[in-house]
Design an enzyme around this catalytic site. Structure first.
Site, PDB file in Angstrom:
ATOM      1  N   SER A 256      35.812   9.085 -16.573  1.00  0.00           N
ATOM      2  CA  SER A 256      34.244   8.753 -16.146  1.00  0.00           C
ATOM      3  C   SER A 256      33.417   8.336 -17.701  1.00  0.00           C
ATOM      4  CB  SER A 256      33.711  10.162 -15.733  1.00  0.00           C
ATOM      5  OG  SER A 256      33.858  11.182 -16.780  1.00  0.00           O
TER       6      SER A 256
ATOM      7  N   ASP B 247      21.167   7.212 -14.025  1.00  0.00           N
ATOM      8  CA  ASP B 247      21.505   5.785 -13.877  1.00  0.00           C
ATOM      9  C   ASP B 247      20.333   4.918 -13.105  1.00  0.00           C
ATOM     10  OD1 ASP B 247      23.939   5.237 -14.996  1.00  0.00           O
ATOM     11  OD2 ASP B 247      24.820   6.399 -13.495  1.00  0.00           O
TER      12      ASP B 247
ATOM     13  N   LYS C 134      48.340  -0.898 -18.517  1.00  0.00           N
ATOM     14  CA  LYS C 134      48.879   0.265 -17.558  1.00  0.00           C
ATOM     15  C   LYS C 134      47.992   1.280 -16.717  1.00  0.00           C
ATOM     16  CE  LYS C 134      52.747   0.500 -17.199  1.00  0.00           C
ATOM     17  NZ  LYS C 134      53.880  -0.338 -16.253  1.00  0.00           N
TER      18      LYS C 134
ATOM     19  N   CYS D  33       4.058  15.691 -21.364  1.00  0.00           N
ATOM     20  CA  CYS D  33       4.368  16.923 -20.607  1.00  0.00           C
ATOM     21  C   CYS D  33       4.162  18.190 -20.943  1.00  0.00           C
ATOM     22  CB  CYS D  33       5.705  16.881 -19.761  1.00  0.00           C
ATOM     23  SG  CYS D  33       5.685  18.071 -18.315  1.00  0.00           S
TER      24      CYS D  33
ATOM     25  N   GLY E 129       4.633  18.673 -24.280  1.00  0.00           N
ATOM     26  CA  GLY E 129       4.102  18.524 -25.527  1.00  0.00           C
ATOM     27  C   GLY E 129       2.590  18.497 -25.257  1.00  0.00           C
TER      28      GLY E 129
ATOM     29  N   GLN F  28       0.983  20.148 -22.911  1.00  0.00           N
ATOM     30  CA  GLN F  28       0.457  21.586 -23.047  1.00  0.00           C
ATOM     31  C   GLN F  28       0.475  22.160 -24.391  1.00  0.00           C
ATOM     32  OE1 GLN F  28       3.347  23.019 -20.040  1.00  0.00           O
ATOM     33  NE2 GLN F  28       2.508  21.689 -18.611  1.00  0.00           N
TER      34      GLN F  28
ATOM     35  N   HIS G 165       4.612  11.609 -17.502  1.00  0.00           N
ATOM     36  CA  HIS G 165       5.792  10.917 -18.251  1.00  0.00           C
ATOM     37  C   HIS G 165       5.726   9.580 -18.114  1.00  0.00           C
ATOM     38  CE1 HIS G 165       8.393  14.692 -18.688  1.00  0.00           C
ATOM     39  NE2 HIS G 165       7.566  15.141 -17.509  1.00  0.00           N
TER      40      HIS G 165
ATOM     41  N   GLU H 117       7.300   7.362 -20.076  1.00  0.00           N
ATOM     42  CA  GLU H 117       8.588   6.701 -20.343  1.00  0.00           C
ATOM     43  C   GLU H 117       9.275   6.284 -18.901  1.00  0.00           C
ATOM     44  OE1 GLU H 117       9.460  11.445 -20.282  1.00  0.00           O
ATOM     45  OE2 GLU H 117       7.989  10.224 -20.562  1.00  0.00           O
TER      46      GLU H 117
END
Length: 527
Positions: A12, A70, A193, A376, A378, A380, A498, A500
């Protein structure tokens, strides 16, 4: 509808998500409408209750879905907004099937993995693929990333569903891309392999790969490609080298050079139009400046703040500025650490750990005029710090984290809520912007839409006192405070939402643009 299935082998963390997003970008550059689905084979309904230190960032979609990071990459690469249906988990699928069984939808059948679970998986994939996310129209192509690694027991029902869909679809309507590790031996030679075994494991499940993407530290040479082609029975142009790139946004260009788009267009019988150069122009813009931004965090894993990192990079690239991030532990941060930064960002989070360190950082930035962006939590804590040190409420706190005077309290609709999953104030909410403020200068409009994820708000009883003392609430949702800023400061700006999550390489978030610009000016003062 055409489908591209992306699976992973050997291990993974190879970058299937970036590969899937990059494939989507290549096809988008050729004029196709591309959507994406992420399959996460865990029993959680969604990512909302997962420990971020273990799972990474919880990305929030416009409809309030709390999903795997993702999907954030899909949105950034493809310039689209996805829905909760685009993230399929084992938990979701099982709950749907069990709900159907309880309603009697199966008419007394013995409910089993095959066909009931696999049929539900296929229904979920098709339903998400056909969502009308392009101005009321569905996509031309859907990319389906199957999380996990071939051989994992958790992935078996999903791989069986992929096998069935592959058989049901016309040859020109499906392609399968397998991302696999190409490790180096002690002599630096790439080993094939593990990939051979991974392809064999897929074939034992009845799944046949069209394209192999070889992840490695250096590009695959022609000898290695020829060997893989022969041993895995895949045409040599279907062996794609994907060496580690210095910038994830350059991966589509690297795959383009390898011929990925041409191979997919051939497999799916798509026209091979020339690629739109806009993406290339954006991601190859040269930097002429460099700044350092300190992020005062409580989680040591950088993936927890992935969208923040990317939003800073988007803004930096727009301003031809390379952004270097300095990670500052909220429990150990010192004033000297903050003063060495051109700006400071206080991200979101939960719980009491690291709270006082963040509040102290906010105070130093306010008093010493260091650009600050709070998100967020931050936001408050910026209100808490102002209440303590300007308004004079020495024990000001958030009811989430302390027993003092709570200037931050739980949302009324959150009182009595018992379940943690999917119960916060989530997703898109409108925000009214006040004229003549930093917020209006950044957004240039009176109403915006941004994504939220919180349970607490500024206590309405303290709003007028805070404003009288000089804190400007420049963004509101009714009586709910959304943006706080201070006059006569280079940049003191905090949002309950948010921003971002809506930032893109092609359209950076306004608060991040303003913040990076302020940091650049702050750096200029010291030079």
């Amino acid at each position: 509808m055409k489908y591209i299935f992306v699976t992973g082998g050997v291990m993974s963390g190879l970058g299937k998500g970036i590969t899937a997003a990059s494939i989507g970008r290549l096809l988008k550059n050729r004029g196709y409408q591309v959507t994406a689905v992420k399959i996460d084979p865990y029993l959680n309904i969604d990512a909302g209750t997962m420990n971020p230190a273990q799972h990474g960032e919880v990305f929030v979609l416009h409809d309030g879905g709390e999903v795997d990071l993702d999907l954030g990459n899909y949105e950034r690469f493809l310039d689209i907004e996805l829905n909760s249906s685009h993230n399929i988990t084992t938990g979701k699928v099982y709950r749907m099937v069990i709900d159907k069984e309880r309603r009697g939808d199966y008419l007394g059948q013995t409910v089993q993995i095959i066909p009931h679970i696999t049929d539900q998986i296929k229904d979920c994939i098709r339903s998400a693929a056909e969502e009308k996310v392009f101005d009321g129209k569905p996509a031309d192509i859907c990319i389906v990333e199957v999380g996990g690694t071939v051989g994992d027991i958790e992935s078996m029902p999903f791989l069986e569903a992929v096998r069935q869909m592959r058989s049901e679809l016309a040859t020109a309507d499906r392609a399968l891309v397998h991302v696999t590790l190409m490790p180096s031996d002690s002599m630096g030679d790439l080993k094939t392999k593990p990939t051979q075994h991974s392809i064999k494991a897929l074939r034992e499940l009845g799944i046949f790969t069209d394209i192999i993407v070889g992840r490695s530290e250096r590009p695959l040479n022609s000898h290695t490609k020829k060997k893989l082609s022969s041993l895995c029975d895949i045409p040599q142009n279907g062996i794609i080298s994907a060496a580690t790139a210095p910038d994830i946004y350059q991966v589509p260009m690297e795959l383009e050079k390898e011929g990925m788009a041409d191979v997919l267009c051939q497999l799916l019988q798509l026209r091979k139009d020339g690629a739109d150069p806009e993406w290339y122009r954006i991601v190859t813009r040269e930097y002429t400046h460099r700044i350092t931004i300190g992020i005062v965090s409580k989680y040591g894993k950088e993936d927890v703040y992935l969208s923040i990192k990317e939003a800073l990079r988007h803004a930096g690239r727009k301003l031809s500025t390379e952004v270097s991030i300095r990670w500052l532990d909220a429990e150990r941060v010192e004033p000297a650490d903050l003063r060495e930064c051109d700006g400071v960002l206080i991200p979101g989070g939960f719980g009491v750990r690291g709270i006082e360190g963040k509040i102290n950082a906010i105070r130093l930035c306010r008093e010493e005029r260091i650009p600050l962006l709070g998100l967020c939590l931050g936001f408050q804590l910026s209100v808490v710090e102002f209440a303590r040190n300007v308004l004079g409420i020495a024990d000001a706190c958030s009811s989430e984290c302390g027993d003092g005077t709570a200037v931050i309290t739980i949302l009324p609709e959150q009182e009595g809520v018992e379940n943690l999953g999917g119960t916060m104030r989530l997703g898109d909410c409108p925000v009214e912007i006040k004229s003549g403020t930093i917020a209006y200068k950044l957004y240039r409009q009176h109403e915006i839409i941004e994504r939220h994820r919180h349970r607490y708000e500024v206590d309405p009883a303290y709003i007028s006192r805070l404003e009288d003392a000089g804190l400007i609430f420049s963004g509101r949702n009714g009586n709910r405070m959304e943006i706080a800023e201070i006059e006569d400061h280079p940049f003191f700006f905090a949002t309950q939402f948010h921003p971002e999550f809506r930032s893109r390489p092609t359209s950076p978030s306004p608060p991040f643009l303003g913040f990076v610009e302020a940091c650049l000016k702050n750096r200029g003062k010291g030079e």
